[in-house]
Motif scaffolding. Structure first.
Motif, short mmCIF file in Angstrom:
data_model
loop_
_atom_site.label_atom_id
_atom_site.label_comp_id
_atom_site.label_asym_id
_atom_site.label_seq_id
_atom_site.Cartn_x
_atom_site.Cartn_y
_atom_site.Cartn_z
N GLN A 58 18.31 6.56 46.08
CA GLN A 58 18.60 5.44 45.17
C GLN A 58 17.34 4.94 44.47
O GLN A 58 17.34 4.68 43.26
CB GLN A 58 19.25 4.30 45.94
N TYR A 59 16.25 4.79 45.24
CA TYR A 59 15.02 4.20 44.70
C TYR A 59 13.98 5.25 44.28
O TYR A 59 12.96 4.89 43.69
CB TYR A 59 14.39 3.28 45.75
N ASN A 60 14.24 6.52 44.60
CA ASN A 60 13.27 7.58 44.35
C ASN A 60 11.92 7.26 45.04
O ASN A 60 10.85 7.38 44.45
CB ASN A 60 13.06 7.81 42.86
N ILE A 61 12.02 6.82 46.28
CA ILE A 61 10.85 6.51 47.10
C ILE A 61 10.90 7.41 48.34
O ILE A 61 11.96 7.59 48.95
CB ILE A 61 10.85 5.02 47.52
N LYS A 62 9.76 7.95 48.71
CA LYS A 62 9.69 8.85 49.86
C LYS A 62 9.56 8.07 51.17
O LYS A 62 9.03 6.97 51.19
CB LYS A 62 8.50 9.80 49.71
N VAL A 63 10.05 8.69 52.22
CA VAL A 63 9.85 8.18 53.58
C VAL A 63 9.10 9.24 54.37
O VAL A 63 9.49 10.42 54.40
CB VAL A 63 11.19 7.84 54.25
N ALA A 64 8.00 8.82 54.98
CA ALA A 64 7.15 9.71 55.77
C ALA A 64 7.24 9.29 57.24
O ALA A 64 6.79 8.20 57.60
CB ALA A 64 5.71 9.64 55.28
N ILE A 65 7.84 10.14 58.07
CA ILE A 65 8.02 9.82 59.48
C ILE A 65 6.72 10.13 60.23
O ILE A 65 6.25 11.26 60.25
CB ILE A 65 9.21 10.59 60.08
N HIS A 66 6.20 9.10 60.85
CA HIS A 66 4.88 9.15 61.49
C HIS A 66 5.00 9.59 62.96
O HIS A 66 6.00 9.32 63.62
CB HIS A 66 4.25 7.76 61.40
N ASP A 67 3.95 10.24 63.45
CA ASP A 67 3.93 10.72 64.83
C ASP A 67 2.88 10.01 65.67
O ASP A 67 1.72 10.41 65.69
CB ASP A 67 3.66 12.24 64.87
N HIS A 68 3.27 8.92 66.33
CA HIS A 68 2.40 8.40 67.38
C HIS A 68 2.42 9.39 68.55
O HIS A 68 3.35 10.19 68.67
CB HIS A 68 2.85 7.02 67.83
N VAL A 73 5.79 17.90 54.42
CA VAL A 73 4.73 16.91 54.65
C VAL A 73 4.64 16.01 53.43
O VAL A 73 4.40 16.47 52.31
CB VAL A 73 3.37 17.58 54.93
N VAL A 74 4.86 14.72 53.63
CA VAL A 74 4.80 13.74 52.55
C VAL A 74 3.38 13.20 52.39
O VAL A 74 2.88 13.04 51.28
CB VAL A 74 5.78 12.58 52.82
N SER A 75 2.74 12.90 53.53
CA SER A 75 1.40 12.31 53.51
C SER A 75 0.74 12.59 54.85
O SER A 75 1.37 13.13 55.77
CB SER A 75 1.49 10.80 53.27
N LEU A 76 -0.53 12.22 54.96
CA LEU A 76 -1.26 12.44 56.21
C LEU A 76 -2.05 11.20 56.59
O LEU A 76 -2.58 10.49 55.73
CB LEU A 76 -2.24 13.61 56.09
N HIS A 77 -2.11 10.94 57.91
CA HIS A 77 -3.13 10.07 58.48
C HIS A 77 -4.18 11.01 59.03
O HIS A 77 -3.94 11.72 60.00
CB HIS A 77 -2.53 9.19 59.58
N PHE A 78 -5.33 10.99 58.40
CA PHE A 78 -6.34 12.01 58.67
C PHE A 78 -7.35 11.51 59.69
O PHE A 78 -7.91 10.42 59.54
CB PHE A 78 -7.03 12.40 57.36
#
Length: 281
Positions: free
Chosen positions: A149-159, A209-214
């Protein structure tokens, strides 16, 4: 006088060389579609405004905000998706004044359908391109529809484990059959803490992969701490090569969780290392 002239010439030559190197690395990053940013949590002991200044001193333009950070810069309150529309506009002006670009927000985990809708509306108003989260499974279908709907990505993070999403398989299960805008926020340091190989994890997530915490860590253990990139065990060169092979395009967020009071020198050196590596890819 001759010695002074010679010293000035050397200094000028060095400055020109550094500028040329920076230009080459930026051109290469642009060609790859890679953006170097920082997770504001790196500077969570400071206000959001101060965090933007610290990013600036590290040569970092792109920002991933996190919920709960004091705003600062003459603004009351915290960075949160419950901010009023007026406060949102003030924060946007602060970011513009600091010459930064807000790209992502998280890790944020709403507890109801109404809160998820509020979060997406907030992200849309703020120009946020991706939401970093560890969502409860009962909301995954709603999140999928909101992404589209919003054309916004969701990036599921891995603790790290025992977090539900500590392993790429759990992320892949969550996004299976859902919006193509859903994928992973690959925290490569947390993978290492969980005993996983970051390159193999990326291969599992190929294309999602949408993004990274490096991060680069000093050792492979749950108690490992951050080190300047290239000096640890997170296989940074191989990670970058794998992302290039996957044609990844997106945000690398520096998330440096060590030497909290004065991490700027290490963040700056890590950014320099990243640019050097990218320029040779």
């Amino acid at each position: 006088m001759k010695k002074l002239r010679h010293a000035l010439m050397l200094a000028g030559g060095l400055s020109a060389a550094l500028f040329a190197q920076s230009a080459r690395s930026q051109a290469r990053a642009d060609a790859l579609g890679w953006k170097l940013g920082a997770q504001a949590y790196t500077f969570h002991k400071f206000t959001f405004a101060e965090a933007l200044d610290k990013m600036d001193s590290c040569g970092i333009q792109y920002v991933e905000a996190f919920p709960g950070q004091q705003l600062g810069g003459g603004l009351e309150g915290t960075f949160d998706y419950h901010m009023s529309p007026d406060k949102q506009e003030q924060v946007k002006q602060l970011i513009k004044k600091k010459h930064k670009v807000l790209m992502a927000f998280g890790v944020v985990v709403p507890k109801s359908a109404a809160e998820w809708r509020m979060l997406f509306d907030f992200a849309n108003r703020m120009g946020i391109q991706s939401i970093t989260t560890e969502p409860q499974p009962e909301f995954l279908d709603l999140i999928s529809s909101l992404c589209d709907q919003y054309n916004i990505k969701v990036a599921i993070h891995d603790h790290p484990k025992p977090s539900h999403y500590w392993h790429p398989d759990s992320v892949l299960a969550a996004i299976k059959g859902r919006s193509k805008l859903m994928g992973a926020c690959a925290d490569i340091g947390h993978w290492v803490r969980s005993g996983l190989d970051p390159v193999e994890c990326l291969k599992k997530l190929n294309g999602r992969v949408v993004s990274l915490h490096f991060k680069d860590l000093n050792e492979k253990s749950p108690n490992a701490h951050d080190v300047v990139w290239g000096n640890g065990v997170s296989e940074i060169p191989a990670v970058l090569e794998e992302l290039k092979n996957q044609k990844f395009k997106g945000l690398f967020s520096v998330e440096y969780e060590y030497h909290w009071e004065n991490s700027v020198p290490e963040v700056k050196e890590s950014a320099r290392y990243w640019r050097s590596m990218v320029s040779n890819l």
